[in-house]
Design an enzyme around this catalytic site. Structure first.
Site, PDB file in Angstrom:
ATOM      1  N   GLY A   6      -8.121  41.349 -31.000  1.00  0.00           N
ATOM      2  CA  GLY A   6      -7.482  41.542 -29.748  1.00  0.00           C
ATOM      3  C   GLY A   6      -7.557  43.049 -29.256  1.00  0.00           C
ATOM      4  O   GLY A   6      -8.582  43.847 -29.677  1.00  0.00           O
ATOM      5  N   THR A  98       7.062  45.199 -29.031  1.00  0.00           N
ATOM      6  CA  THR A  98       6.758  45.502 -27.618  1.00  0.00           C
ATOM      7  C   THR A  98       8.183  45.995 -27.109  1.00  0.00           C
ATOM      8  O   THR A  98       9.294  45.650 -27.561  1.00  0.00           O
ATOM      9  CB  THR A  98       6.637  43.886 -27.152  1.00  0.00           C
ATOM     10  OG1 THR A  98       6.672  43.828 -25.714  1.00  0.00           O
ATOM     11  CG2 THR A  98       7.552  42.929 -27.758  1.00  0.00           C
ATOM     12  N   ASP A  99       7.984  46.298 -25.741  1.00  0.00           N
ATOM     13  CA  ASP A  99       8.977  46.509 -24.774  1.00  0.00           C
ATOM     14  C   ASP A  99       9.796  45.547 -24.636  1.00  0.00           C
ATOM     15  O   ASP A  99      10.910  45.834 -24.124  1.00  0.00           O
ATOM     16  CB  ASP A  99       8.514  47.448 -23.506  1.00  0.00           C
ATOM     17  CG  ASP A  99       7.186  46.165 -23.041  1.00  0.00           C
ATOM     18  OD1 ASP A  99       6.481  45.912 -23.583  1.00  0.00           O
ATOM     19  OD2 ASP A  99       7.736  45.865 -21.713  1.00  0.00           O
ATOM     20  N   TYR A 122       9.105  35.311 -25.784  1.00  0.00           N
ATOM     21  CA  TYR A 122       8.159  36.174 -26.337  1.00  0.00           C
ATOM     22  C   TYR A 122       8.840  37.422 -26.822  1.00  0.00           C
ATOM     23  O   TYR A 122       8.855  37.787 -28.180  1.00  0.00           O
ATOM     24  CB  TYR A 122       7.256  36.760 -25.386  1.00  0.00           C
ATOM     25  CG  TYR A 122       6.363  37.792 -25.742  1.00  0.00           C
ATOM     26  CD1 TYR A 122       5.305  37.923 -26.613  1.00  0.00           C
ATOM     27  CD2 TYR A 122       6.300  39.161 -25.280  1.00  0.00           C
ATOM     28  CE1 TYR A 122       4.471  38.874 -26.877  1.00  0.00           C
ATOM     29  CE2 TYR A 122       5.818  40.384 -25.442  1.00  0.00           C
ATOM     30  CZ  TYR A 122       4.825  40.106 -26.603  1.00  0.00           C
ATOM     31  OH  TYR A 122       3.804  40.929 -26.813  1.00  0.00           O
ATOM     32  N   TRP A 147       2.509  47.796 -21.845  1.00  0.00           N
ATOM     33  CA  TRP A 147       1.273  47.738 -20.857  1.00  0.00           C
ATOM     34  C   TRP A 147       0.117  48.190 -21.435  1.00  0.00           C
ATOM     35  O   TRP A 147      -0.511  49.304 -21.053  1.00  0.00           O
ATOM     36  CB  TRP A 147       1.967  48.806 -19.796  1.00  0.00           C
ATOM     37  CG  TRP A 147       3.128  48.196 -18.947  1.00  0.00           C
ATOM     38  CD1 TRP A 147       4.162  47.367 -19.406  1.00  0.00           C
ATOM     39  CD2 TRP A 147       3.359  48.581 -17.575  1.00  0.00           C
ATOM     40  NE1 TRP A 147       4.852  47.146 -18.357  1.00  0.00           N
ATOM     41  CE2 TRP A 147       4.434  47.976 -17.206  1.00  0.00           C
ATOM     42  CE3 TRP A 147       2.875  49.322 -16.674  1.00  0.00           C
ATOM     43  CZ2 TRP A 147       4.954  48.105 -15.869  1.00  0.00           C
ATOM     44  CZ3 TRP A 147       2.937  49.434 -15.224  1.00  0.00           C
ATOM     45  CH2 TRP A 147       4.422  48.740 -15.035  1.00  0.00           C
TER      46      TRP A 147
HETATM   47  N1  LIG Z   1      -0.924  43.758 -24.432  1.00  0.00           N
HETATM   48  C1  LIG Z   1       0.191  44.474 -23.907  1.00  0.00           C
HETATM   49  O1  LIG Z   1       0.650  44.562 -22.927  1.00  0.00           O
HETATM   50  C2  LIG Z   1       1.266  44.392 -25.113  1.00  0.00           C
HETATM   51  C3  LIG Z   1       2.220  45.359 -24.867  1.00  0.00           C
HETATM   52  C4  LIG Z   1       3.158  45.462 -25.669  1.00  0.00           C
HETATM   53  C5  LIG Z   1       3.189  45.157 -27.061  1.00  0.00           C
HETATM   54  N2  LIG Z   1       1.980  44.555 -27.605  1.00  0.00           N
HETATM   55  C6  LIG Z   1       1.887  44.077 -28.789  1.00  0.00           C
HETATM   56  O2  LIG Z   1       0.435  44.595 -29.244  1.00  0.00           O
HETATM   57  C7  LIG Z   1      -0.057  43.758 -30.204  1.00  0.00           C
HETATM   58  C8  LIG Z   1      -1.522  43.573 -29.907  1.00  0.00           C
HETATM   59  O3  LIG Z   1      -1.764  42.985 -28.459  1.00  0.00           O
HETATM   60  P1  LIG Z   1      -3.032  43.001 -27.855  1.00  0.00           P
HETATM   61  O4  LIG Z   1      -2.735  43.486 -26.512  1.00  0.00           O
HETATM   62  O5  LIG Z   1      -4.245  43.392 -28.602  1.00  0.00           O
HETATM   63  O6  LIG Z   1      -3.015  41.484 -27.715  1.00  0.00           O
HETATM   64  P2  LIG Z   1      -4.487  40.427 -27.999  1.00  0.00           P
HETATM   65  O7  LIG Z   1      -5.494  41.034 -27.242  1.00  0.00           O
HETATM   66  O8  LIG Z   1      -3.881  39.215 -27.209  1.00  0.00           O
HETATM   67  O9  LIG Z   1      -4.589  40.182 -29.301  1.00  0.00           O
HETATM   68  C9  LIG Z   1      -3.711  39.510 -30.211  1.00  0.00           C
HETATM   69  C10 LIG Z   1      -4.533  38.923 -31.316  1.00  0.00           C
HETATM   70  O10 LIG Z   1      -3.727  38.103 -32.039  1.00  0.00           O
HETATM   71  C11 LIG Z   1      -4.521  36.808 -32.531  1.00  0.00           C
HETATM   72  N3  LIG Z   1      -3.662  35.945 -32.939  1.00  0.00           N
HETATM   73  C12 LIG Z   1      -2.866  35.024 -32.078  1.00  0.00           C
HETATM   74  N4  LIG Z   1      -2.412  34.213 -32.921  1.00  0.00           N
HETATM   75  C13 LIG Z   1      -2.687  34.454 -34.039  1.00  0.00           C
HETATM   76  C14 LIG Z   1      -2.296  33.856 -35.479  1.00  0.00           C
HETATM   77  N5  LIG Z   1      -1.536  32.450 -35.493  1.00  0.00           N
HETATM   78  N6  LIG Z   1      -2.721  34.442 -36.428  1.00  0.00           N
HETATM   79  C15 LIG Z   1      -3.703  35.701 -36.433  1.00  0.00           C
HETATM   80  N7  LIG Z   1      -4.070  36.138 -35.253  1.00  0.00           N
HETATM   81  C16 LIG Z   1      -3.546  35.573 -34.105  1.00  0.00           C
HETATM   82  C17 LIG Z   1      -5.397  36.760 -31.408  1.00  0.00           C
HETATM   83  O11 LIG Z   1      -6.384  35.909 -31.740  1.00  0.00           O
HETATM   84  P3  LIG Z   1      -7.249  34.887 -30.854  1.00  0.00           P
HETATM   85  O12 LIG Z   1      -7.996  35.750 -29.826  1.00  0.00           O
HETATM   86  O13 LIG Z   1      -7.840  33.860 -31.783  1.00  0.00           O
HETATM   87  O14 LIG Z   1      -5.933  34.135 -29.903  1.00  0.00           O
HETATM   88  C18 LIG Z   1      -5.648  37.938 -30.706  1.00  0.00           C
HETATM   89  O15 LIG Z   1      -7.157  38.424 -31.334  1.00  0.00           O
HETATM   90  C19 LIG Z   1       0.776  42.554 -30.134  1.00  0.00           C
HETATM   91  O16 LIG Z   1       1.757  42.672 -31.427  1.00  0.00           O
HETATM   92  C20 LIG Z   1       1.379  42.427 -28.972  1.00  0.00           C
HETATM   93  O17 LIG Z   1       2.620  41.758 -29.092  1.00  0.00           O
HETATM   94  C21 LIG Z   1       0.867  44.264 -26.468  1.00  0.00           C
END
Ligand SMILES: NC(=O)c1ccc[n+]([C@@H]2O[C@H](COP(=O)([O-])OP(=O)(O)OC[C@H]3O[C@@H](n4cnc5c(N)ncnc54)[C@H](OP(=O)(O)O)[C@@H]3O)[C@@H](O)[C@H]2O)c1
Length: 289
Positions: A6, A98-99, A122, A147
């Site tokens: 991710g 997350t926020d 979510y 974000w």
């Molecule tokens: N992006 C944002 O703006 C944001 C904001 C606030 C908090 N967050 C938090 O930050 C963290 C990282 O987010 P990110 O932006 O890096 O998200 P991301 O790019 O969507 O990455 C999430 C990863 O989790 C994997 N995943 C999904 N389901 C899974 C499962 N059952 N078991 C193991 N892995 C799994 C996905 O794999 P696949 O590719 O195989 O689906 C993906 O590689 C998360 O906890 C998210 O809630 C993100």
């Protein structure tokens, strides 16, 4: 490292792999599926890590709304599995949240001790994950962020690509947050984890803006015309999951704890895009100083 493919996970792996003092295991969904207790037990049991950084989650906010079981299986129950497995090998968990655990109705930034009130599946499932970690893990850190952009599909790249294609761009101007560079966040996750800092931390780049502001800043940084973006209201989007109007996170625990805060989001965005930061005058003219 779970969720290694991710945005946040891959940034953390890039940071950790060159460090010869530690061996980094980059676990993706195939090797550590949070929805499967057996998979989590096997992966953590085999690797026996000292530190687990969990960046895996079901992050499709609208998808969570239509598949609530999947959201809770990964984002909430998955964290129970991870906590159990971590305890067996005495590992410290750094978990990313997350926020969206807040309702976004406040008029001031949210700090770590503010009342949560998620408005989406979510957000509720991620809050469930926080509770699982706090309740079951023996050693833990939670870092709430917001974000995020980094390597992978993200808002900044999408806006720039669409502007280059000459698409008309309308972007919401009534949601405010702290744009956060995945690499900066990853560095803080490592810092908190290595120092075994316990508890809840808000971790974002400093400063805040709306999505409209962020789009204009990104375009200006890469030499495109920010005037091609027009502002719109969230209500015009009609998405399944509500988005918080106020996602601004006060990094109060870092600040009061004497830990250096992440740099301003304008600087981090320039580095992500591989360009020189804009002058204070340009930032002021864009309304993002
Ligand atoms: N992006 C944002 O703006 C944001 C904001 C606030 C908090 N967050 C938090 O930050 C963290 C990282 O987010 P990110 O932006 O890096 O998200 P991301 O790019 O969507 O990455 C999430 C990863 O989790 C994997 N995943 C999904 N389901 C899974 C499962 N059952 N078991 C193991 N892995 C799994 C996905 O794999 P696949 O590719 O195989 O689906 C993906 O590689 C998360 O906890 C998210 O809630 C993100």
């Amino acid at each position: 490292m779970t969720g290694a493919n991710g945005q946040v996970g891959s940034a953390a792996v890039r940071l950790l792999e060159p460090l010869s003092r530690h061996q980094t295991v980059a676990a993706d969904r195939q090797t550590c599926d949070l929805a499967s207790r057996d998979s989590v037990e096997q992966c953590i049991g085999e690797v026996a890590p000292e530190l687990i950084i969990n960046a895996a989650a079901m992050t499709d906010v609208d998808g969570c709304e239509t598949n609530s079981d999947a959201a809770y299986a990964v984002n909430a129950l998955g964290m129970r599995y991870l906590a159990e497995a971590a305890n067996r090998v005495d590992a410290h968990i750094v978990h990313v949240s997350t926020d969206y655990v807040f309702d976004g109705g406040a008029t001031v930034p949210y700090h770590e001790w503010d009342r949560t009130n998620p408005q989406s599946i979510y957000g509720a499932s991620k809050l469930g994950g926080e509770i699982e970690v706090m309740t079951h893990a023996h050693r833990w850190t939670i870092a709430r962020t917001a974000w995020v952009y980094g390597s992978g599909k993200n808002f900044v790249d999408t806006i720039i690509a669409r502007a280059r294609q000459g698409d008309p761009l309308a972007v919401v101007d009534d949601q405010r947050g702290c744009p956060t560079f995945a690499a900066d966040l990853a560095a803080m996750l490592v810092t908190l984890g290595v120092a075994r800092r316990t508890g809840m931390f808000h971790v974002t780049n400093q400063g805040s803006c709306t999505w409209f502001d962020l789009a204009r800043l990104a375009l200006a940084l890469v030499g495109l015309d920010p005037a091609c973006v027009t502002p719109m209201a969230s209500t015009e989007l009609d998405r399944p999951a509500p988005r918080p109007a106020n996602s601004v996170l006060d990094n109060r625990a870092l600040r009061l704890g004497g830990i250096d805060l992440l740099r301003p989001y304008q600087e981090a965005l320039a580095e992500y895009l591989g360009v020189t930061p804009l002058s204070d005058q340009r930032l002021e003219a864009l309304g993002v100083a």
